[in-house]
Structure formats: structure tokens, C-alpha cells
Write an enzyme that holds these catalytic residues in place. Sequence first.
Site, short mmCIF file in Angstrom:
data_model
loop_
_atom_site.label_atom_id
_atom_site.label_comp_id
_atom_site.label_asym_id
_atom_site.label_seq_id
_atom_site.Cartn_x
_atom_site.Cartn_y
_atom_site.Cartn_z
CG HIS A 1 8.77 -30.13 -6.47
ND1 HIS A 1 9.30 -31.40 -6.59
CD2 HIS A 1 8.33 -30.03 -5.18
CE1 HIS A 1 9.20 -32.02 -5.42
NE2 HIS A 1 8.62 -31.21 -4.55
CB CYS B 1 11.51 -30.63 -3.23
SG CYS B 1 11.70 -31.93 -2.04
CG ASP C 1 4.62 -29.98 -11.07
OD1 ASP C 1 3.59 -30.43 -10.53
OD2 ASP C 1 5.70 -29.85 -10.46
CD GLN D 1 2.05 -27.09 -4.16
OE1 GLN D 1 1.18 -26.52 -3.50
NE2 GLN D 1 2.75 -28.10 -3.66
CE LYS E 1 2.20 -31.51 -2.96
NZ LYS E 1 3.00 -32.68 -3.27
#
Lengths: 87, 397
Positions: B111, B354, B187, B190, B213
Site C-alpha cells: 500500500h 492506494c 504493515d 490487512q 479496520k
Amino acid sequence: MNKSNFEIFRVCSRGGHEYYHIIPKKELNDFPENVQKLSIAEKKDKYLVLKMPDCKVTLFKGGRMLIEDLPEGSDTRAQAIVEEIMG
Amino acid sequence: MDIEKIREDFPQLRHNFIYFDSGATALKPIPVLQAVRDYYDKYSTNIGRGIYKTSHKATVAYEKSHHKVLEFFQGDGEVIFTKNCTEAINIVAHGIDWKPQDKIIATYLEHNSNLLPWFRLKKFGVVVELLKCDPEGNIDLNELKQRIDNHTRLVAITHASNVIGTILPVAEITEISHKKGAMVLIDGAQGAPHLEIKLNEIDCDFYAVSGHKMMGPTGTGILFFKKKYFDELNPLNLGGGTVSDVYTDSYKLVKNWERFEGGTPNIAGGIGLGAAVDYLNAIGMSEIRKHEIELTAYFMDQLRKIDGVRIHGKMEPEKRTGVVSFRIKDIPSHRIAIIADEVGNVAIRSGLHCAFLMTRDILKEEQGTARASFYIYNTKDEIDHFVEIIKKIAKDE
């Protein structure tokens, strides 16, 4: 009904592609009569895809629209397209 | 697990609304909303400053959220709250004393939030290299091994692709990187909301999370880091709360998370994030994962039956999160999204997500993909409804 009856939002300006989301201030009952004069690329129950010289426009019966893939910085052109569709 | 009962916790779902955009932000359950409301209603005061009862209560609640989060991620390290995952990554990018020729390795899967902070360091002489992936999101671990040299200080990699859902072998990547002396930042935007995360097993140095999220309030994020970086990492913001003493020309930083959360933080958000962790724990991350695999498998099965639909990424649902990117013929993704919304009240995402390099250069989707992303509150009935819309879009006149 002209462009002042619509709110025009630039929804995506990425990689040189500009999309505009058009929302009518008052929902329409049906497609504007003027669309008959335009080139219809696709016709479905609830929406049409119009073929303009430089882009395509998805138009819903209520007046909501998506102007697809104009070059960056096409705000004026987007307004003109709304006018053209509404007649 | 009673999904219908879970759905009752999400007020937005009571209004004929199908939400398949949890990859962007999750809906918030009532206990999270209630925790935020309670703070504002009953003890909306600043933390760490006041000697009065409500300030103490707010301080305890906010601190407790930090502990809950650390426990949730099963990590032996420090947790600080940020405004989002992007800020968490930027704290690391700005917080390390980089030297010219330091090398950072990232991938095409990232991302923008896990690319741009590193690209910006180029002006200080830092070298950024990108590892390519294939259209299924696989990266070549041998190539990674070869690319890590004596200059490589950091490998920055996503836990799961936000475009195609591919889950990366982050523990293996961390092991490879550590063997060659490089730090690892993951990261987790997700990954964290959908997978059981055991940071002690992954062993990464930094793990960045998007709180909103994982059902926390918007404006919340998390940065986990190993204790050894506590003094090495420079805080992004200095100011109120970050110091234990100030002299005429210097200062002494405090020895806890407050060092990294200068000024009044998002107290309500942090408390709400703690409530989100409680909520996820009560359901169980393994149950959430199981449900998402089931929905993803079902959705992909349905899509495969429709002429003109192409699914991106791995075909095995257990190798991906509940993120499914697809195209319908040559129809622009934004058109698919607006039709889904207008005709069926289905919220999906469209565009480049993104992740320009992944979507445009690897998947060759210049104008993006349509992306449905699932969470615990979604059902097969909702998928059926969406699939009917997709069939109509795909059908020629």
C-alpha cells in the site's frame, strides 16, 4: 434542469484518470428525454451507459451519474457533460 | 457462532445496507460505540494530567487499552497508539537515524503507506529497493535473501495484500531478514483485523496496525515495536506528556508509551479501540478467520460461474484474507461500484486501492479493480444478492 441542480464530485484522480460522481439535488423520475439524442452504448433496466466523444457516462434513472475517465483537471468538461445530458 | 446475533451489534446493518468494504474500514459494534459514548458522557477529561477522579478514570481506561492491545497481539514489546496505520509506519520512518547508503527493501505489493515514507528517505541518501511479486502476490524468498546486503537496515512488507488478499509468510521473511542483520517492519493493516497475530512467533521488529479496520473508532492505529527500540526510536511529536523533566536547553523523555504520544491523544478512540479488542476476543479470531474463509470461498465459487468475470490472486481461500478483487469484462471498476450501490445498496471499493504498483503494474489493471472485502458480520445471503447484480452487469444486451 441544469448543472446547478446537481452536485459534482471528483471521486478519483489517480494515474491521470479523472472520474466524476454526479448527484442530483432532487431525484428524477426517469431518464431525461435528451438522452435519446445521445449515443447509448448500453441500456439496462435501471441505468444507461452513454458514449460521449471523450468518455462514457453511466446514468441512473434518478439522475445519479458517473462520468468515466476524463483527463486530469476536467471539472469544466464534467459540468458541460451534465448540461448536455440534461438538455 | 451466531452471525445473526453478531449482526445485531452493528446498527448500520439494520438499514438494508450490505457492506463489503471492510478492507477500507470496519463497521463499529455497539460496545465500541458505547465505550466512546461513555467516555464523553461520564468522564470526558484529559489523561495523565489531573488529580481528580474522572481524569484518573480516563487515564486508567486509556492505559488499559494499551495493555489489552499488547495482549491481543501476543507481543513482548511496546505498544503505542497512533491515528492510523500510516502514521505508525511514518513514526518508524522518521524515528530511526538513517545514514546515507542505508538500504530499505519493500515490495510491489505494498500500500502507498508502506512505500512513500521510505521513498521520502531517499533525499537523505537512503536506498529503497522493491521486490517484485507475481500476480498472485508471491515474492521470491531467495531473491529477498540475495537482495539483503550489509547496507540493508530494514525490510518493510505487508502482512496481507489489500488488493488481492494474499497472506505473506511474514515469520519466514523475518527470519531471513534477521539472519542477515536487517530489521523488519510489517504493515498489519490487512492482517491484524482478520488473522490471529502472535507477534512473539513472527518476531518482527515493528508491526503497524489500523485500529479502525479492526472495529475500533476512526482515528486509531497502533505501532508495536520490540523493547530494544524504545530508546533508539525518536518520537515524532515532542510536547506535553512526553517528558519527565525540562531544563533550560534540554529535556528528559519519560520511560513509557507517553514518550511517543505527544499532546492530548485520541482518548475516546483509544478507549474504543480497547473495547474493539474485547469484542474480537469474545468472538475469537479463529472463528472470524473461519467465517471469512467460508465467505471468500463461496464468493469466488459464485464469481467463477459468471462469464466475463476474472478474479485476481490466489484461488485457495485459506491463502488469502477476505479481500477479493475482480474485473467484469472491460467495465471500469468505478462503474461496477456505483451500480452495486445504486441498484443493490452494496458498498464495495473500486480503483487502484492506494496500491498503484500492484494494481497497475502487476495486475495490469490500469483503471483499477472492483474489490469486495468481508468481515465477521457478512453473510452468504448478502453475497448472493451481490452476485445477482454482478450477473446483470456482466450480461450482454
